[in-house]
Design a protein around this motif. Structure first.
Motif, PDB file in Angstrom:
ATOM      1  N   CYS A 141      40.728  43.099  34.823  1.00  0.00           N
ATOM      2  CA  CYS A 141      41.093  44.439  34.523  1.00  0.00           C
ATOM      3  C   CYS A 141      42.096  44.976  35.197  1.00  0.00           C
ATOM      4  CB  CYS A 141      40.048  45.186  34.085  1.00  0.00           C
ATOM      5  SG  CYS A 141      38.844  44.954  32.794  1.00  0.00           S
ATOM      6  N   ILE A 142      42.035  44.562  36.664  1.00  0.00           N
ATOM      7  CA  ILE A 142      42.927  45.000  37.911  1.00  0.00           C
ATOM      8  C   ILE A 142      44.231  44.490  37.606  1.00  0.00           C
ATOM      9  CG2 ILE A 142      43.451  44.821  40.178  1.00  0.00           C
ATOM     10  CD1 ILE A 142      40.333  44.898  40.843  1.00  0.00           C
ATOM     11  N   PHE A 143      44.409  43.165  37.231  1.00  0.00           N
ATOM     12  CA  PHE A 143      45.601  42.665  36.827  1.00  0.00           C
ATOM     13  C   PHE A 143      46.228  43.262  35.556  1.00  0.00           C
ATOM     14  CE2 PHE A 143      44.480  39.369  39.714  1.00  0.00           C
ATOM     15  CZ  PHE A 143      45.455  39.243  40.201  1.00  0.00           C
ATOM     16  N   SER A 177      32.400  40.156  38.021  1.00  0.00           N
ATOM     17  CA  SER A 177      33.390  40.366  39.148  1.00  0.00           C
ATOM     18  C   SER A 177      34.972  39.777  38.593  1.00  0.00           C
ATOM     19  CB  SER A 177      33.159  39.365  40.318  1.00  0.00           C
ATOM     20  OG  SER A 177      31.987  39.971  40.680  1.00  0.00           O
ATOM     21  N   GLY A 214      36.157  42.315  36.178  1.00  0.00           N
ATOM     22  CA  GLY A 214      36.684  43.343  36.710  1.00  0.00           C
ATOM     23  C   GLY A 214      38.071  43.040  37.477  1.00  0.00           C
ATOM     24  N   SER A 215      38.092  41.729  37.625  1.00  0.00           N
ATOM     25  CA  SER A 215      39.373  41.296  38.426  1.00  0.00           C
ATOM     26  C   SER A 215      40.578  41.200  37.384  1.00  0.00           C
ATOM     27  CB  SER A 215      39.287  40.232  39.126  1.00  0.00           C
ATOM     28  OG  SER A 215      38.318  40.038  40.165  1.00  0.00           O
ATOM     29  N   GLY A 263      45.744  46.390  34.685  1.00  0.00           N
ATOM     30  CA  GLY A 263      46.305  47.573  34.989  1.00  0.00           C
ATOM     31  C   GLY A 263      47.572  47.476  35.578  1.00  0.00           C
ATOM     32  N   LEU A 264      47.791  46.247  36.405  1.00  0.00           N
ATOM     33  CA  LEU A 264      49.169  46.295  36.854  1.00  0.00           C
ATOM     34  C   LEU A 264      50.237  45.982  35.838  1.00  0.00           C
ATOM     35  CD1 LEU A 264      48.288  43.658  40.088  1.00  0.00           C
ATOM     36  CD2 LEU A 264      48.819  46.346  40.152  1.00  0.00           C
TER      37      LEU A 264
END
Length: 249
Positions: A138-140, A132, A135-136, A142-143
């Motif tokens: 990678c989300i940041f 988790s 994954g979090s 991506g931003l």
């Protein structure tokens, strides 16, 4: 991970560095077209420098540790990008190669940091939430990748010779700041990785910190507070209760 101020701050630093490293990594790659000279030659040089950076990590990261090499890589990349302002102010068109060289050095530092952030983050998150957490991150990241093209095109606002320098200055400032925030993260080299949230809370603490933490917990059992006591009944079974001690004045 958000139940403790220590873990909350650690997560904020990790996620911000993910965002920053993606901004810089993709931003410098997109900024190759804004540099002087042959765009194809600049791209080939940038790609070779990135390959060299990853190869260097294979031999350096396990010897120096994750935190040190990450900090050095971020500062190297950031300072190189910020230094591009000097050939712009004091140099002439004959010194455009200095800007390109500094951009390549920045690419080397950023590429090294990009390779380290995956290993460093995975080792900081405890096993129970490692997926988790990554994954979090990678989300940041991506931003950050979404923001990078807009920063890379900041030079269009100025135009002329300044177009190639303004994006690098912005990238450099973000890189230096993100690198300095990593000082708040513990080193993970040659250490037992955390498995639970409690392990993550204790991870990176010095022996003195752990002793102080133990003393604080032991205060709840000081005189005047309830202490657990165990007694053996007639049947031979052990029963535990609480025993009130009052201090003598």
């Amino acid at each position: 991970m958000f139940t403790s101020p220590v873990l909350l701050l650690r997560c904020v630093i990790i996620f911000f560095n993910w965002l920053a490293i993606y901004v810089i990594y993709y931003g410098i790659g997109l900024n190759v077209g804004n540099l002087s000279g042959n765009v194809y030659l600049n791209f080939i040089i940038s790609s070779l420098v990135e390959l060299f950076a990853y190869t260097t990590l294979l031999f350096v990261m396990d010897k120096t540790g994750r935190k040190k090499i990450y900090l050095v890589s971020m500062l190297l990349g950031g300072i190189a990008c910020l230094a591009t302002i000097f050939p712009l102010i004091y140099g002439t068109e004959a010194h455009t190669w200095v800007t390109i060289t500094l951009s390549v050095v920045g690419r080397f530092g950023v590429s090294s940091a990009f390779g380290i952030i995956y290993v460093f983050s995975a080792e900081l998150f405890p096993t129970v939430i490692r997926q988790s957490g990554m994954g979090s991150g990678c989300i940041f990241g991506g931003l950050g990748g979404m923001i990078a093209p807009y920063i890379s095109d900041l030079g269009i606002l100025l135009g002329g010779h300044h177009a190639s320098v303004l994006p690098l200055v912005v990238f450099g400032g973000i890189t230096v700041f993100a690198g300095l925030t990593s000082l708040g993260l513990p080193e993970t080299q040659n250490r037992k990785l955390p498995e639970t949230i409690e392990d993550a809370l204790q991870f990176g603490r010095t022996e003195n910190d752990k002793k102080e933490h133990g003393l604080l917990e032991s205060k709840s059992y000081s005189d005047g507070c309830a202490r657990p006591s165990c007694e053996i009944d007639d049947g031979g079974k052990a029963g535990c209760g609480t025993e009130q001690h009052t201090s003598l004045l």
